[in-house]
Write a protein that holds these residues in place. Structure first.
Motif, mmCIF file in Angstrom:
data_model
loop_
_atom_site.group_PDB
_atom_site.id
_atom_site.type_symbol
_atom_site.label_atom_id
_atom_site.label_comp_id
_atom_site.label_asym_id
_atom_site.label_seq_id
_atom_site.Cartn_x
_atom_site.Cartn_y
_atom_site.Cartn_z
ATOM 1 N N GLY A 89 -32.743 35.119 -13.980
ATOM 2 C CA GLY A 89 -33.585 34.961 -12.811
ATOM 3 C C GLY A 89 -33.051 33.970 -11.783
ATOM 4 N N CYS A 90 -34.068 33.236 -10.821
ATOM 5 C CA CYS A 90 -33.738 32.559 -9.792
ATOM 6 C C CYS A 90 -32.923 31.123 -10.309
ATOM 7 N N CYS A 117 -42.571 28.208 -9.488
ATOM 8 C CA CYS A 117 -42.141 29.523 -10.386
ATOM 9 C C CYS A 117 -43.270 30.238 -11.273
ATOM 10 N N HIS A 121 -41.988 36.211 -13.159
ATOM 11 C CA HIS A 121 -41.184 37.248 -12.413
ATOM 12 C C HIS A 121 -40.025 36.254 -11.716
ATOM 13 N N CYS A 122 -40.074 34.984 -11.498
ATOM 14 C CA CYS A 122 -38.950 34.256 -10.982
ATOM 15 C C CYS A 122 -38.049 33.981 -12.202
ATOM 16 N N PRO A 147 -33.942 36.692 -6.938
ATOM 17 C CA PRO A 147 -34.283 37.034 -5.630
ATOM 18 C C PRO A 147 -33.196 37.329 -4.791
ATOM 19 N N LYS A 164 -33.744 37.741 1.916
ATOM 20 C CA LYS A 164 -34.293 38.624 2.760
ATOM 21 C C LYS A 164 -34.601 38.046 4.236
ATOM 22 N N CYS A 216 -36.020 34.087 -2.231
ATOM 23 C CA CYS A 216 -37.380 33.585 -2.979
ATOM 24 C C CYS A 216 -38.364 34.699 -3.174
ATOM 25 N N HIS A 217 -38.870 34.822 -4.339
ATOM 26 C CA HIS A 217 -40.052 35.857 -4.468
ATOM 27 C C HIS A 217 -41.292 35.482 -3.481
ATOM 28 N N ASP A 270 -41.671 37.997 -1.044
ATOM 29 C CA ASP A 270 -41.517 39.505 -1.219
ATOM 30 C C ASP A 270 -42.611 40.028 -0.350
#
Length: 120
Positions: free
Chosen positions: A84-85, A94, A97-98, A103, A106, A116-117, A120
């Motif tokens: 992950g990250c 955190c 998902h991280c 990530p 973006k 960074c999520h 999103d």
């Protein structure tokens, strides 16, 4: 621009980087986590690592008793990064998902990119 010169300036002092550079790429363990134009770092940084670096900038008006908060958590091995990250083990935001998904950069504002999520 006049002389067609480009230089790479590497430092942990983002205050100094902001003064010296036209564009800034903040990296953590070899990964760009934030990219933005100079003059925007102090007020507009978004990635938790960039914010931590900004919190560590030496202040001329530093007052006795003022604390500099260190980053907590283990730094992963750069030779065996988690899936992950790369900043997940030290990030207060955190999520699961991280930890699982890395990530991607973006664009969050014109000329400002963040990996960074949270964005999103």
């Amino acid at each position: 621009k006049e002389k067609n010169i480009t230089y790479l300036f590497i430092a942990h002092d983002l205050g100094l980087v902001d003064l010296m550079c036209h564009q800034v790429a903040v990296m953590y363990l070899g990964n760009v986590v934030e990219w933005l134009e100079h003059g925007r770092i102090a007020e507009q940084c978004k990635h938790p690592y960039t914010k931590a670096l900004m919190g560590a900038v030496f202040k001329v008006d530093f007052k006795p008793g003022e604390k500099i908060e260190p980053l907590e958590g283990e730094i992963p091995s750069p030779l065996d990064l988690p899936p992950g990250c790369p900043f997940a083990s030290r990030c207060e935001h955190c999520t699961e998902h991280c930890v699982q998904v890395k990530p991607e950069l973006k664009e969050v504002e014109h000329g400002h990119w963040v990996a960074c999520h949270m964005f999103d």
